[in-house]
Design a protein around this motif. Structure first.
Motif: not given
Length: 192
Positions: A117-122, A155-160
């Motif tokens: 999943t993705i979040s923070g859509l801008k 995944y493991i950590l937040p990334f772009s």
């Protein structure tokens, strides 16, 4: 007309097939004039950073891509090569996005492969796409979070998961392999 940049990236035909499903004409090319004349450009990628960058330099595509003025979409390795330094093969990218590409910590399960999943859509790329929608990822390296981040994956950590700067857009995931939601993102890119 779409120009899909031709090089040793492994998913150029998948990208063209996705555009065909949307009834969009495209050409796979490394010809400067055709790329410059295209309405939109897609810079796809599946492969290894240093060898791919070497090939781009041999064809001077590393000089052309940052100077393009039409909308450009980098995908996966294409996104990473649009960034600055890359830990894969200690590679210098094109620097469109002034951020680093790092390897996921090796004690974890790498590559990051599958739906996430993705979040923070801008971004205008996300019209009719919602927080928590799933896209298909396959990668062992990630782009750090930055001012250019327009969505985040964890995944493991937040990334772009996506980046944007001026006319340059980029996705770490593969929209061409992400079903209906990936098609929607490509449709949104068509409208830019």
């Amino acid at each position: 007309m779409f120009a899909i940049i031709k090089y040793n990236g492994g998913n150029v035909n998948s990208v063209q097939n996705a555009l065909n499903r949307l009834n969009e004409k495209s050409i796979i090319t490394d010809d400067f004039k055709l790329i410059q004349k295209a309405d939109k450009v897609i810079f796809p990628g599946v492969g290894e950073a240093s060898s791919t960058m070497k090939l781009l330099k041999e064809k001077n595509l590393d000089q052309l891509i940052p100077k393009l003025t039409q909308p450009v979409l980098g995908i996966c390795l294409g996104m990473q090569l649009m960034c600055g330094s890359n830990e894969e093969g200690n590679t210098e990218g094109m620097g469109i996005f002034d951020i680093n590409v790092k390897k996921f910590p090796s004690e974890n399960i790498v590559p990051h492969m599958g739906w996430n999943t993705i979040s923070g859509l801008k971004s205008s790329l996300f019209s009719e796409i919602s927080e928590g929608d799933d896209f298909y990822f396959v990668h062992s390296y990630f782009c750090e979070l930055s001012e250019f981040t327009t969505s985040v994956c964890d995944y493991i950590l937040p990334f772009s998961a996506t980046l944007q700067k001026d006319n340059f857009f980029a996705t770490q995931f593969h929209p061409e392999k992400s079903g209906k939601i990936g098609n929607q993102l490509l449709k949104n890119f068509l409208k830019i």
